[in-house]
Motif scaffolding. Structure first.
Motif, PDB file in Angstrom:
ATOM      1  N   LEU A  26       0.840  -1.210   0.000  1.00 38.54           N
ATOM      2  CA  LEU A  26       0.000   0.000   0.000  1.00 38.54           C
ATOM      3  C   LEU A  26       0.872   1.255   0.000  1.00 38.54           C
ATOM      4  N   ARG A  69       2.334   1.532  -3.464  1.00 33.61           N
ATOM      5  CA  ARG A  69       1.301   1.905  -4.432  1.00 33.61           C
ATOM      6  C   ARG A  69       1.077   3.414  -4.421  1.00 33.61           C
ATOM      7  N   ALA A  71      -4.792  -4.766  -2.725  1.00 33.74           N
ATOM      8  CA  ALA A  71      -4.302  -3.434  -3.096  1.00 33.74           C
ATOM      9  C   ALA A  71      -4.884  -2.979  -4.436  1.00 33.74           C
TER      10      ALA A  71
END
Ligand SMILES: *Cc1c(COP(=O)(O)O)cnc(C)c1O
Length: 500
Positions: free
Chosen positions: A169, A172, A213
């Motif tokens: 995360l 990302r 995700a």
């Protein structure tokens, strides 16, 4: 004279020191007896699905039950449905160790029951976690960037699955911001292009984290690793795949290298993968859930070389470090992307120390808000054993595996299926000439016979489609004699199967 009424220990006040003392002693006795008798139980539970519903009442009791009644039911109803992971003859999956020190730490933690999401909620919970994670990082000789004194630091997660998700995360968010800045594309468009790389031997936690995700399924690259590299991924293949994806307009952003894959404990070329990550600005995560632990031994530490190029590294003390579930230790080199992805700041949690940025609030390093005081058990495991003992101990499991491997080699009916590196041995019974199933039925029957026999327990995997038996050593009480006994049992069951 009439019969004495049986003793009944019932709770009259939910949290009373004297009642706890009395019942606590009873519980400690119960557990100590369990450890004493551990080898008398079948390792794998032999019950049928739904067995317990037949034994327990339909609804919760209206009146109080006594501790004695509960002990009775533990023996007669619960234990039959227990697979004894602490048995010294448990060789299935990977180990799930516990220890006196760890159990005592859990007792303390359960008794305090503090919820250390912010520093202010119990300063010792946060500060002890920072300290023990630094201790452990030093035992592993991790680069200093992973220590709390720099931009990074360690945090205890529940599981390796959560650990990889939180760093994914963070990665990302960073990758999407970068794509917006460099290519002027929207968040949604960037997300659709994000691409993840790992080997097809990596744990399913990479698939799960990618799903959670929001990474497109088609953008998860599971690169094939085969016997020619002892199931380590080939860095050249990864580099080619990343380059091809970039050329096709995708956004490669996350690479996972594994030390100790779940099937066969393979070790990826961590340093070469790190070079690829650096060249293409990928977040590089190293998953050492099982084998990372043994890198506290100097002779195994070189296998972790390349970790200096990683953004994050995770290992499960709850597998192989005398620490009971849960305790997954995650280190990051730079905590800011993690905080950027996971920080929340609701009014009801505001406090002076957090506002002043003077403290660590671990709620911003993980998915849930609440967190257990897991550092206590780790602190106790480290203090009550010391690093010398822990090294000797982990090493002894690898020596046991080496011995087992010698035993397998000495019997021509068997063959090894991969090169052993740690405490896992992959082997099988050689198939008969012309066996169309390539030994599948024979080996599957062998595993079933062993597990229903109850003396030992082990599980299987497939390597390049071939049914392979895994012998994973690491029980807190496993000694050489248990390895010898297990091998005799394997030979005995094999002889039986080969005769019929
Ligand atoms: C066991 C294992 C995991 C999963 O661990 P959890 O803590 O159960 O999430 C991940 N990676 C590897 C290599 C493992 O062996």
């Amino acid at each position: 004279m009439g019969r004495l009424a049986p003793a009944r220990s019932v709770v009259t006040k939910p949290l009373d020191g004297e009642e706890f003392r009395a019942m606590g002693h009873q519980m400690v006795d119960f557990i100590a007896d369990y450890f004493r008798d551990l080898e008398t139980y079948p390792v794998q539970s032999q019950v049928q699905p739904g067995y317990l519903k037949k034994l327990l009442p339909e609804s919760a009791p209206q009146d109080q039950d006594s501790l004695e009644d509960i002990f009775y039911d533990m023996h007669s109803k619960i234990f039959p449905g227990i697979t004894h992971w602490q048995s010294p003859s448990f060789f299935a999956y990977y180990p799930s160790q516990t220890s006196t020190a760890s159990i005592l730490g859990e007792m303390l933690s359960a008794s305090l029951s503090v919820v250390g999401f912010s520093w202010i909620t119990s300063p010792a919970a946060t500060e002890l976690e920072i300290i023990v994670m630094d201790w452990l990082a030093k035992m592993l000789q991790l680069p200093s960037e992973f220590l709390s004194t720099g931009n990074g630091g360690g945090v205890i997660q529940g599981t390796a699955c959560e650990a990889i998700l939180v760093v994914m995360l963070a990665a990302r968010k960073r990758a999407i911001a970068r794509a917006a800045a460099e290519q002027g594309i929207s968040e949604a468009e960037a997300l659709g292009k994000l691409t993840v790389y790992t080997s097809d031997q990596a744990h399913a936690c990479v698939n799960k984290a990618s799903q959670l995700a929001g990474i497109a399924t088609k953008n998860l690259r599971l690169i094939h690793a085969d016997a020619s590299t002892n199931y380590a991924v080939c860095a050249d293949k990864v580099a080619k795949c990343v380059a091809a994806d970039k050329a096709a307009g995708l956004i490669p952003f996350f690479l996972v290298g594994v030390i100790g894959t779940t099937s066969s404990a393979a070790v990826d070329p961590l340093s070469d993968l790190g070079d690829i990550a650096q060249e293409h600005s990928l977040w590089y995560h190293i998953d050492g859930a099982y084998a990372g632990n043994v890198c506290i031994c100097p002779e195994y530490r070189p296998l972790l070389n390349g970790v200096e190029k990683a953004d994050s590294f995770d290992m499960n003390l709850h597998k192989w470090f005398l620490t009971n579930f849960d305790c997954s230790c995650l280190w990051v080199k730079d905590r800011s992307p993690l905080l950027a992805a996971l920080t929340t700041n609701p009014e009801y949690l505001r406090n002076k120390q957090s506002e002043a940025n003077a403290v660590v609030d671990f709620k911003d390093w993980q998915i849930p808000l609440s967190r257990r005081f897991r550092a206590l058990k780790l602190w106790m495991v480290l203090r009550m054993h010391g690093s010398d003992f822990l090294q000797t101990y982990l090493r002894s499991h690898c020596e046991q595996a080496k011995h087992f491997e010698t035993l397998v080699r000495a019997d021509s009916r068997f063959e090894l299926m991969s090169q052993r590196i740690f405490s896992l041995v992959c082997f099988r019974v050689k198939p008969a000439a012309g066996d169309k199933g390539n030994g599948y039925t024979l080996n599957k029957k062998l595993v079933e016979a062993l597990n229903t026999g109850g003396d030992i327990m082990l599980t299987h995997t497939t390597l390049e489609g071939v049914y392979t038996i895994r012998f994973a050593i690491g029980g807190a009480r496993t000694e050489m004699r248990h390895i010898d006994a297990a091998w005799e049992e394997i030979q005995r069951q094999t002889s039986k199967l080969l005769k019929c």
